[in-house]
Motif scaffolding. Structure first.
Motif, PDB file in Angstrom:
ATOM      1  N   PHE A  97      33.716  43.185  45.108  1.00 52.07           N
ATOM      2  CA  PHE A  97      34.528  43.066  43.903  1.00 52.07           C
ATOM      3  C   PHE A  97      33.630  42.910  42.662  1.00 52.07           C
ATOM      4  O   PHE A  97      33.901  43.472  41.604  1.00 52.07           O
ATOM      5  CB  PHE A  97      35.480  41.878  44.046  1.00 52.07           C
ATOM      6  CG  PHE A  97      36.574  41.862  43.021  1.00 52.07           C
ATOM      7  CD1 PHE A  97      37.461  42.917  42.908  1.00 52.07           C
ATOM      8  CD2 PHE A  97      36.732  40.776  42.166  1.00 52.07           C
ATOM      9  CE1 PHE A  97      38.474  42.903  41.959  1.00 52.07           C
ATOM     10  CE2 PHE A  97      37.741  40.752  41.216  1.00 52.07           C
ATOM     11  CZ  PHE A  97      38.612  41.812  41.111  1.00 52.07           C
ATOM     12  N   SER A  98      32.538  42.163  42.834  1.00 49.69           N
ATOM     13  CA  SER A  98      31.641  41.981  41.689  1.00 49.69           C
ATOM     14  C   SER A  98      31.003  43.330  41.319  1.00 49.69           C
ATOM     15  O   SER A  98      30.782  43.622  40.144  1.00 49.69           O
ATOM     16  CB  SER A  98      30.559  40.937  41.977  1.00 49.69           C
ATOM     17  OG  SER A  98      29.512  41.483  42.734  1.00 49.69           O
ATOM     18  N   THR A 144      34.395  38.683  48.035  1.00 47.16           N
ATOM     19  CA  THR A 144      33.630  38.179  49.170  1.00 47.16           C
ATOM     20  C   THR A 144      34.312  36.956  49.786  1.00 47.16           C
ATOM     21  O   THR A 144      35.014  36.212  49.084  1.00 47.16           O
ATOM     22  CB  THR A 144      32.188  37.797  48.740  1.00 47.16           C
ATOM     23  OG1 THR A 144      31.512  37.279  49.857  1.00 47.16           O
ATOM     24  CG2 THR A 144      32.181  36.757  47.638  1.00 47.16           C
ATOM     25  N   HIS A 200      28.145  33.274  47.405  1.00 45.42           N
ATOM     26  CA  HIS A 200      27.863  34.366  46.479  1.00 45.42           C
ATOM     27  C   HIS A 200      28.546  34.155  45.132  1.00 45.42           C
ATOM     28  O   HIS A 200      28.172  34.767  44.140  1.00 45.42           O
ATOM     29  CB  HIS A 200      28.303  35.705  47.077  1.00 45.42           C
ATOM     30  CG  HIS A 200      27.454  36.143  48.226  1.00 45.42           C
ATOM     31  ND1 HIS A 200      26.085  36.082  48.187  1.00 45.42           N
ATOM     32  CD2 HIS A 200      27.782  36.625  49.451  1.00 45.42           C
ATOM     33  CE1 HIS A 200      25.592  36.515  49.335  1.00 45.42           C
ATOM     34  NE2 HIS A 200      26.601  36.844  50.127  1.00 45.42           N
ATOM     35  N   CYS A 201      29.589  33.349  45.120  1.00 40.94           N
ATOM     36  CA  CYS A 201      30.315  33.138  43.857  1.00 40.94           C
ATOM     37  C   CYS A 201      29.581  32.161  42.938  1.00 40.94           C
ATOM     38  O   CYS A 201      29.879  32.101  41.739  1.00 40.94           O
ATOM     39  CB  CYS A 201      31.713  32.596  44.133  1.00 40.94           C
ATOM     40  SG  CYS A 201      32.669  33.655  45.226  1.00 40.94           S
ATOM     41  N   CYS A 256      28.033  33.778  39.925  1.00 42.95           N
ATOM     42  CA  CYS A 256      28.639  35.034  39.491  1.00 42.95           C
ATOM     43  C   CYS A 256      29.422  34.793  38.197  1.00 42.95           C
ATOM     44  O   CYS A 256      30.106  33.784  38.046  1.00 42.95           O
ATOM     45  CB  CYS A 256      29.569  35.536  40.591  1.00 42.95           C
ATOM     46  SG  CYS A 256      30.528  36.956  40.074  1.00 42.95           S
ATOM     47  N   GLN A 297      33.611  34.118  37.979  1.00 42.35           N
ATOM     48  CA  GLN A 297      34.293  33.016  38.675  1.00 42.35           C
ATOM     49  C   GLN A 297      35.708  32.767  38.158  1.00 42.35           C
ATOM     50  O   GLN A 297      36.637  32.622  38.950  1.00 42.35           O
ATOM     51  CB  GLN A 297      33.473  31.742  38.552  1.00 42.35           C
ATOM     52  CG  GLN A 297      32.266  31.726  39.453  1.00 42.35           C
ATOM     53  CD  GLN A 297      31.472  30.447  39.305  1.00 42.35           C
ATOM     54  OE1 GLN A 297      31.951  29.455  38.771  1.00 42.35           O
ATOM     55  NE2 GLN A 297      30.254  30.467  39.762  1.00 42.35           N
ATOM     56  N   CYS A 345      38.178  35.397  39.120  1.00 40.68           N
ATOM     57  CA  CYS A 345      38.596  35.327  40.528  1.00 40.68           C
ATOM     58  C   CYS A 345      39.164  33.965  40.900  1.00 40.68           C
ATOM     59  O   CYS A 345      39.513  33.759  42.067  1.00 40.68           O
ATOM     60  CB  CYS A 345      37.399  35.595  41.430  1.00 40.68           C
ATOM     61  SG  CYS A 345      36.692  37.209  41.215  1.00 40.68           S
TER      62      CYS A 345
HETATM   63  S1  SF4 Z   1      33.450  35.211  41.794  1.00 45.22           S
HETATM   64 FE1  SF4 Z   1      33.000  35.587  43.930  1.00 45.22          FE
HETATM   65  S2  SF4 Z   1      34.634  36.905  44.578  1.00 45.22           S
HETATM   66 FE2  SF4 Z   1      34.670  36.981  42.380  1.00 45.22          FE
HETATM   67  S3  SF4 Z   1      33.433  38.732  41.855  1.00 45.22           S
HETATM   68 FE3  SF4 Z   1      32.101  36.960  41.845  1.00 45.22          FE
HETATM   69  S4  SF4 Z   1      31.210  36.892  43.863  1.00 45.22           S
HETATM   70 FE4  SF4 Z   1      32.982  38.232  43.978  1.00 45.22          FE
END
Ligand code: SF4
Lengths: 260, 625
Positions: free
Chosen positions: A24-25, A222, A227-228, A231, A234, A237
């Protein structure tokens, strides 16, 4: 085949790594190019500092290989607000990797066609010797990276693959050196066997094929909250991630370093 | 070229440091954007204004700063010392104060040029003391130090073997100098220029200098065949460049330029007619992307109204992505108003209406009337809001009028703001405000992609702003936030520019300023020309403190810039613009005018006169024949 990738899209270590972290990222960052407020906190202050210091060290080493006097480089490193840079530069200059040789290409980009797709590698230093190819990558991680993880990293595979394919090195062995500025005496060295290179080609080709075959709603979020953690999407999502995951920190740091 | 220059200076900063041009040569460079350069120019010029300099000037502060920076840029891109600016401007000035509307008398005008020199000298000195690099200094360092350096040359020449350089006529002469010397070491190079170009002359583009590149080429080819325009349009193109005035047959003219049977009186009526005509064209098979609506300037209401009407008719529209007007964007305004409440040390509390609007956007169910009631309890004598009042402190007759869920959200926001750290960097504050409150369910930014994008761009704008400033040891988080907010309110950071001339929307009717359309180099079948009476078709911008044609390599030293030059330039500009548009037209041009313009004034001007003369003479000819 998916039509959603922009025309002429170039695959690289950073976008493939982002896809591997979270589909998705990848979609938000590289296809929709959606700007979004990143979560900023005291933790990301160190993220910014690490990025600035890391990119300064890369720039100084780049200049060193371009023939700029080491004394001038030292003066610049000393005047840089983050004292780590000066320390790192000294360690680099004292290391065997600072030897100036013919056919060295610092900060060098090469691109290959892989099954009709473009794949790009940006090498920190590429040394094309008559009988060997050496790839060097300078790192400024806070912890020493794990050898097995490095071996399976997208970066290792992409760099080896591009170096082999772009420089006609079927007969020349290819090796890769990860040199950590904070652990200068523990370089991680890979010497790739022909079979490994075949496997890398397969893995990267499959990964690209997967990306191209997905429909927009298959670029899913994910399930690994690590992994978030760093990112920028956040809030998009409604995820908070798991703070203090060093690997996620390193992944996003590298993606940022490469893209800037 | 400007992005190459910036990258090369950053990479080879150590080489530049070795030349000791700066007071702290080994400290990192601090690159300035147009906005941050204006900020630093303000630091230099404000004290000068306080001391009585620029007294005769009636320009807004940011127009003053941008003209001063423009002068510096011109000196760098043309290649003369910035210390000679005043002398050059004075020498070319014909002494007529009325020519320069901002001056009361001749002596004041002369003083103003001296003030310009004083300001740019002080600005440059300040930059050298503080490692600040505005565009002019970047160009000077690149041309004067890097380009002459062997280590740099060795690197640069190995990076590229072949060069394709397009639109040379739109670049200033320093780029041509670089290209001329660069091509000597390349395996091959191809330079392309359009003889009818030089559209960016006001920004320093020099087509004469560009065409000189052909003298060093092994092969020079000239293509003059028009593959786009049909014969009637080609006849008009020829007419434009002919002297004396050449008549055209009515049949040719009417096949090229369409004028309505009856001229509408007012502009909205004109827009209605334009949309009708476009609908008919589309219904009769013209693809929407073969139609362009063009005007020298595009106002937001004009774009909105055309897009709305065409959208209603099911016709897709493409427009230039608007820059994010920081002062007008409701999401940006909401965030910054809330920030000004959270940072009392800024001492810039918002006024009642500003706060009321911000609250209504942050909490959609808190309408302006209720937020007004709420805030009235807390305003100071000068109508400012320094803090959000507690709901429980409100008189009962007011608190009962606020629904419970709204009161709850208001309280969440109020207590979040009250507990925020006044020393927190502004970007962190905005990011937390967005994620903790505004994007949460029930708040105004929830599920809004646009709100997220605008907030991200605001953070980016702040981060770019603070980049050069934060190297200053005294610049703590509170100072940086305050300076950003103050600069924004003073109009120094009026817009956040998005990637150059980005066109958004599906392929459809293009609504674009004339200049942008010309630079896109894309032909269309139907062009609708609006605002025919606007002077924007040919007049240069009013810039009393600088002069793009005098600060130019082609300007003869010692000559005066006269009213005749101005008139000649207007005619030349009009001719170049019209030819450029017609060369990009594969069908017909629709001339659209109303008795009263968009601004409500009567339409007149060189373009209208040209069109009227053309049709009148053709009609006469037709009747006589
Ligand atoms: S927050 Fe998490 S789920 Fe959303 S795009 Fe970033 S890595 Fe992916």
């Amino acid at each position: 085949m998916s039509e959603i990738l922009p025309r002429g899209f170039v695959f690289s270590q950073s976008n493939l790594q982002a896809f591997q972290n979270c589909r998705f990222s990848f979609m938000l960052r590289y296809i929709r190019k959606l700007p979004w407020p990143s979560p900023l906190s005291a933790r990301s202050a160190s993220f910014e500092l690490d990025q600035a210091a890391g990119s300064m060290l890369h720039s100084l080493i780049h200049q060193y290989f371009l023939g700029i006097d080491a004394e001038l480089l030292r003066s610049c490193a000393e005047a840089f607000p983050d004292a780590r840079v000066s320390r790192w530069l000294e360690r680099f200059l004292a290391s065997p990797y600072s030897e100036i040789l013919p056919n060295q290409y610092p900060e060098h980009s090469q691109q290959i066609a892989l099954g009709g797709n473009l794949l790009l590698a940006k090498f920190d230093l590429l040394h094309l010797d008559d009988d060997a190819i050496q790839i060097c990558d300078w790192k400024t991680s806070r912890i020493l990276l794990n050898r097995v993880r490095l071996q399976n990293r997208i970066q290792t595979m992409v760099y080896a693959l591009v170096a082999v394919s772009a420089n006609d090195s079927k007969t020349r062995p290819v090796s890769m050196y990860y040199w950590e500025a904070d652990f200068p005496d523990n370089p991680i060295i890979f010497e790739f066997s022909p079979q490994q290179l075949i496997d890398f080609r397969k893995t990267i080709t499959n990964l690209i094929h997967t990306i191209k075959s997905l429909s927009p709603d298959e670029f899913i979020r994910t399930t690994n909250l690590n992994h978030c953690s760093y990112c920028e999407y956040q809030t998009y999502c409604s995820r908070v991630g798991i703070p203090k995951d060093e690997q996620a920190y390193q992944d996003w740091l590298e993606i940022g370093l490469l893209e800037n | 070229m400007s992005s190459i220059i910036r990258r090369m200076i950053a990479l080879f900063w150590t080489l530049i440091a070795g030349h000791k041009v700066f007071q702290h040569p080994f400290e990192p460079p601090r690159f300035l954007t147009l906005e941050t350069a204006q900020y630093y120019m303000a630091q230099i010029v404000d004290p000068l204004i306080d001391r009585g300099h620029f007294a005769a000037i009636t320009l807004t502060r940011n127009r003053l700063f941008s003209q001063l920076l423009d002068n510096l840029n011109k000196s760098a891109i043309v290649g003369f010392p910035h210390t000679t600016l005043a002398r050059r401007l004075k020498t070319a000035w014909n002494g007529d104060a009325s020519q320069l509307v901002v001056y009361d008398d001749v002596q004041l005008a002369v003083n103003a040029y001296d003030d310009v020199q004083l300001a740019v000298n002080a600005f440059r000195a300040y930059c050298l003391e503080n490692n600040l690099l505005d565009f002019s200094l970047q160009v000077e360092l690149f041309c004067g130090i890097l380009w002459q350096n062997n280590t740099f040359q060795k690197y640069f020449q190995t990076q590229y073997q072949h060069l394709i350089y397009d639109n040379a006529e739109e670049d200033p002469p320093y780029v041509h100098d670089i290209v001329k010397s660069w091509t000597k070491n390349l395996e091959s190079s191809l330079v392309i220029m359009d003889e009818g170009g030089g559209l960016r002359s006001f920004l320093g583009a020099d087509p004469i200098s560009a065409s000189a590149l052909s003298t060093t080429a092994d092969i020079a080819l000239r293509f003059d065949q028009n593959f786009v325009s049909p014969p009637p349009i080609q006849a008009v193109i020829e007419q434009i460049s002919s002297t004396p005035f050449q008549k055209l047959p009515l049949s040719t003219l009417s096949a090229a330029l369409l004028i309505p049977q009856a001229q509408p009186r007012f502009f909205p009526e004109l827009l209605y007619n334009v949309c009708q005509e476009i609908s008919e064209l589309v219904q009769n098979g013209t693809p929407a992307h073969e139609i362009a609506v063009l005007s020298p300037f595009l106002s937001d209401p004009l774009v909105f109204e055309l897009s709305r009407r065409l959208g209603k008719a099911g016709i897709p529209v493409q427009t230039l992505r608007p820059s994010l007007a920081l002062n007008a964007n409701p999401h940006v305004q909401t965030v910054l108003t809330l920030a000004s409440l959270a940072y009392p040390a800024w001492q810039m509390p918002p006024d009642l209406f500003q706060t009321q609007a911000a609250l209504s956007i942050a909490i959609p169910r808190l309408d302006p009337l209720r937020s007004h009631l709420l805030l009235k309890q807390a305003i100071s004598d000068d109508n400012r809001v320094t803090t959000l009042p507690l709901i429980e402190d409100l008189p009962e007759e007011i608190s009962v009028r606020i629904p419970q869920d709204v009161a709850h959200r208001y309280e969440t926001l109020r207590s979040w703001l009250a507990s925020s750290d006044p020393d927190e960097p502004l970007d962190y504050f905005i990011s937390r405000l967005f994620s903790d409150v505004l994007s949460q369910p029930g708040f105004g930014f929830a599920e809004s992609q646009l709100a997220g994008e605008d907030t991200a761009r605001l953070i980016e704008s702040y981060q770019k702003f603070k980049l050069p400033l934060s190297a200053d040891p005294q610049a703590d988080a509170s100072f940086l936030g305050k300076e950003y907010y103050r600069s924004l309110r003073q109009g120094l950071l009026s817009a956040l520019y998005l990637p150059d001339d980005e066109i958004v929307g599906e392929p459809g009717v293009l609504i674009s300023p004339v200049m942008t359309f010309l630079m896109q180099n894309r032909p269309v079948r139907h062009q609708f020309w609006l605002n025919l009476g606007s002077k924007g078709w040919y007049e240069r911008l009013e810039q009393p403190l600088t002069h793009p044609y005098v600060l130019n390599r082609q300007w003869q030293s010692g000559k005066k810039w006269t009213t005749d030059n101005e008139v000649e330039l207007a005619h030349f500009n009009l001719q170049r613009t019209l030819s450029g548009l017609l060369l990009r037209c594969s069908g017909q041009v629709h001339l659209c005018s109303s008795t009263y313009s968009e601004g409500g004034t009567e339409e007149r001007g060189l373009l209208l006169t040209w069109a009227q003369n053309l049709f009148r003479s053709a009609l006469r000819e037709d009747q006589n024949g």
